[in-house]
Design an enzyme around this catalytic site. Structure first.
Site, PDB file in Angstrom:
ATOM      1  N   LYS A  73      15.894  21.701 -10.998  1.00 20.24           N
ATOM      2  CA  LYS A  73      15.218  20.479 -11.428  1.00 20.24           C
ATOM      3  C   LYS A  73      16.126  19.495 -12.164  1.00 20.24           C
ATOM      4  O   LYS A  73      16.963  19.866 -12.966  1.00 20.24           O
ATOM      5  CB  LYS A  73      14.045  20.821 -12.359  1.00 20.24           C
ATOM      6  CG  LYS A  73      12.847  21.410 -11.668  1.00 20.24           C
ATOM      7  CD  LYS A  73      12.204  20.476 -10.654  1.00 20.24           C
ATOM      8  CE  LYS A  73      11.381  19.388 -11.297  1.00 20.24           C
ATOM      9  NZ  LYS A  73      10.171  19.898 -11.938  1.00 20.24           N
ATOM     10  N   GLU A  76       9.800   8.275 -17.043  1.00 22.47           N
ATOM     11  CA  GLU A  76       8.472   8.862 -17.269  1.00 22.47           C
ATOM     12  C   GLU A  76       7.969   8.552 -18.674  1.00 22.47           C
ATOM     13  O   GLU A  76       6.814   8.198 -18.882  1.00 22.47           O
ATOM     14  CB  GLU A  76       8.520  10.385 -17.088  1.00 22.47           C
ATOM     15  CG  GLU A  76       8.643  10.833 -15.657  1.00 22.47           C
ATOM     16  CD  GLU A  76       8.794  12.341 -15.576  1.00 22.47           C
ATOM     17  OE1 GLU A  76       7.782  13.044 -15.569  1.00 22.47           O
ATOM     18  OE2 GLU A  76       9.948  12.813 -15.543  1.00 22.47           O
ATOM     19  N   SER A 105      14.936  21.711 -16.218  1.00 29.59           N
ATOM     20  CA  SER A 105      13.746  22.498 -16.500  1.00 29.59           C
ATOM     21  C   SER A 105      14.187  23.825 -17.073  1.00 29.59           C
ATOM     22  O   SER A 105      15.247  24.345 -16.714  1.00 29.59           O
ATOM     23  CB  SER A 105      12.959  22.716 -15.208  1.00 29.59           C
ATOM     24  OG  SER A 105      12.187  23.897 -15.293  1.00 29.59           O
ATOM     25  N   HIS A 132       0.833  -1.218   0.000  1.00 31.05           N
ATOM     26  CA  HIS A 132       0.000   0.000   0.000  1.00 31.05           C
ATOM     27  C   HIS A 132       0.862   1.262   0.000  1.00 31.05           C
ATOM     28  O   HIS A 132       0.434   2.302   0.469  1.00 31.05           O
ATOM     29  CB  HIS A 132      -0.954   0.035   1.197  1.00 31.05           C
ATOM     30  CG  HIS A 132      -1.692  -1.246   1.425  1.00 31.05           C
ATOM     31  ND1 HIS A 132      -2.934  -1.498   0.902  1.00 31.05           N
ATOM     32  CD2 HIS A 132      -1.335  -2.370   2.103  1.00 31.05           C
ATOM     33  CE1 HIS A 132      -3.324  -2.717   1.273  1.00 31.05           C
ATOM     34  NE2 HIS A 132      -2.370  -3.270   1.993  1.00 31.05           N
ATOM     35  N   ASN A 192      14.882  16.078 -13.976  1.00 32.89           N
ATOM     36  CA  ASN A 192      13.685  15.270 -14.191  1.00 32.89           C
ATOM     37  C   ASN A 192      14.012  13.870 -14.710  1.00 32.89           C
ATOM     38  O   ASN A 192      14.830  13.719 -15.606  1.00 32.89           O
ATOM     39  CB  ASN A 192      12.755  15.975 -15.184  1.00 32.89           C
ATOM     40  CG  ASN A 192      12.259  17.302 -14.646  1.00 32.89           C
ATOM     41  OD1 ASN A 192      12.058  17.449 -13.436  1.00 32.89           O
ATOM     42  ND2 ASN A 192      12.082  18.264 -15.522  1.00 32.89           N
TER      43      ASN A 192
END
Ligand code: ARG
Length: 465
Positions: free
Chosen positions: A289, A296, A283, A162, A291
């Site tokens: 940033k 993704e 970014s 969970h 990423n």
């Protein structure tokens, strides 16, 4: 109808007007099926050899055909061939070019076959070639996981259910979970390859052919393991493509789950891993940033492969036997599935072994969240308490820990004994993270020694592949 027109238009003798220019473009597939040029030529050469063996072509004709086709392949590979929409597809484009090159003999190549069995053969050859590229890529990714698992066999991290801290596990054990999923994907693909490697050539348009063909010989030349046993099925079956796309959808589902973890783990909130900079981007506005673009994107790409699976299933679902033009729609989803799988595997196989695991962070995270609570409950069972009662006792101890900001291992013996007088000094061995993982020492368990044994088994499996 003029004779000249007759030559331009495919099987045009029965037509009284030429195809509408838009319809010509609309029904053509050369824009995408040119990808199968190599397999089309390979199939034609084998077919011509078989026709010669059967006495339908003579040696001179065979030589001309082979030379012509070899020339065409070379021309395609240096970009000298301009594809023609008028010639509709890869099969007609190559055949008409062959006739331009070698004359009338070129027109004999299509004896005893149809584009229906030709295209079915080409796709199978194409897919078989691609499977043989994909399998080693999958294996390369698996090797990366095994390497990482070995390196991090002792590294402790929280295991989750969970997405809540559950019990400590070793990082290596977690990596080998991904290895197992990919192992099943490999097995699925190997199994799919068996059915892909079946030769439909000889089915002709749908009913077979009147020529004395030798299908076994053609299959041998093309490296097919078997021959399709029903001509109607041979020209119309595309379930091999559905099966491959099903494999791909499952693989992408696995890679997408994996991606999700990498995205979470590389966040400032988890800080379990560092992805090498070359797999990330910055970014344009936020200077801090970094990423995790690769995971993704792979997570996102699962969507298009699921879509292709649905396209192919839907494409087939209402087709009466045998070949229908609908089938031309099988190629783009299949090709894009192949490209997507290859791209994602390449990215992951490069990235995974280069991942940096932040061991202190995963260790600290495992210490938070009372991950050894089950170990304490098991300990009390060992001291004679029924499991339900020990569950209750540990629940109270955890509640105290939350209140006092202490992990179970940080409580004094006296405090622990207040919850149950069966607790003794030896409790601290089971409350440590190291003790907790080491105790799960059986096949499939998270103990470092089990991870090392699993790494060994994984390597053996990879070597046998
Ligand atoms: N371009 C066609 C395809 O991809 C080749 C087979 C055409 N056969 C036919 N009878 N129109 O399926």
């Amino acid at each position: 109808m003029s004779n000249q027109h007759n030559q331009e238009k495919l099987s045009s003798a029965r037509f009284s007007e030429s195809t509408d220019a838009f319809v010509e473009e609309f029904t053509a597939s050369i824009q995408f099926d040119q990808r199968m040029y190599k397999q089309d030529i390979q199939g034609s050469i084998a077919h011509a050899k078989m026709l010669t063996k059967a006495g339908i072509l003579n040696e001179q004709e065979l030589n001309d055909i082979i030379q012509g086709l070899t020339q065409i392949q070379a021309d395609i590979e240096v970009g000298k061939v301009e594809w023609s929409i008028k010639q509709e597809d890869i099969h007609m484009n190559i055949e008409s070019r062959l006739t331009d090159l070698i004359g009338i003999t070129g027109k004999k190549l299509h004896t005893g076959r149809s584009r229906n069995d030709q295209v079915a053969t080409d796709i199978r050859l194409y897919l078989r070639d691609e499977i043989d590229v994909i399998l080693p890529e999958l294996k390369r990714l698996q090797s990366g996981l095994v390497e990482l698992a070995e390196r991090e066999a002792d590294t402790i991290m929280p295991g989750f259910t969970h997405l809540q801290t559950a019990q400590p596990v070793t990082f290596g054990h977690h990596m080998l979970a991904w290895f197992e999923m990919l192992k099943r994907d490999v097995e699925r693909l190997q199994d799919c390859r068996k059915r892909v490697n079946t030769m439909p050539l000889g089915s002709a348009a749908l009913a077979g052919t009147t020529y004395p063909i030798d299908r076994t010989y053609t299959a041998e030349l093309l490296g097919f393991d078997r021959i399709s046993e029903n001509s109607l099925d041979g020209v119309s079956d595309r379930d091999f493509a559905i099966e491959f796309t099903g494999f791909a959808a499952t693989l992408l589902m696995h890679l997408s789950r994996f991606s999700e973890e990498l995205v979470l783990w590389s966040s400032a909130q988890f800080q379990f891993i560092d992805l090498p900079d070359r797999f990330c981007t910055g970014s344009s506005i936020m200077p801090q940033k970094k990423n995790p673009d690769v995971p993704e994107l792979v997570r996102g790409k699962s969507g298009r492969v699921y879509g292709h699976l649905m396209s192919l299933l839907t494409l087939m679902k209402s087709q009466p036997l045998a070949y229908n033009k609908d089938n031309q729609e099988d190629k783009e989803p299949l090709f894009d599935t192949v490209d997507t799988v290859k791209g994602c595997l390449r990215a992951f196989a490069d990235m995974v072994p280069a991942m940096i695991v932040k061991r202190e962070m995963t260790y600290e995270a495992a210490k938070r969240g009372f991950s050894t609570a089950t170990d304490l409950a098991d300990y009390l069972v060992g001291k004679g308490l029924p499991f339900r009662d020990s569950h209750e006792v540990v629940g109270l101890a955890v509640a105290h820990g939350i209140q006092s900001g202490q992990d179970l291992s940080e409580m004094s013996l006296q405090t622990l004994q207040d919850f149950c007088d069966k607790i003794e000094e030896d409790v601290f061995e089971v409350l440590t993270l190291e003790g907790s993982v080491a105790a799960r020492n059986h096949l499939g368990g998270t103990a470092p020694v089990q991870v090392r044994a699993a790494v060994q088994r994984a390597r053996n499996w990879l070597n046998e592949l």
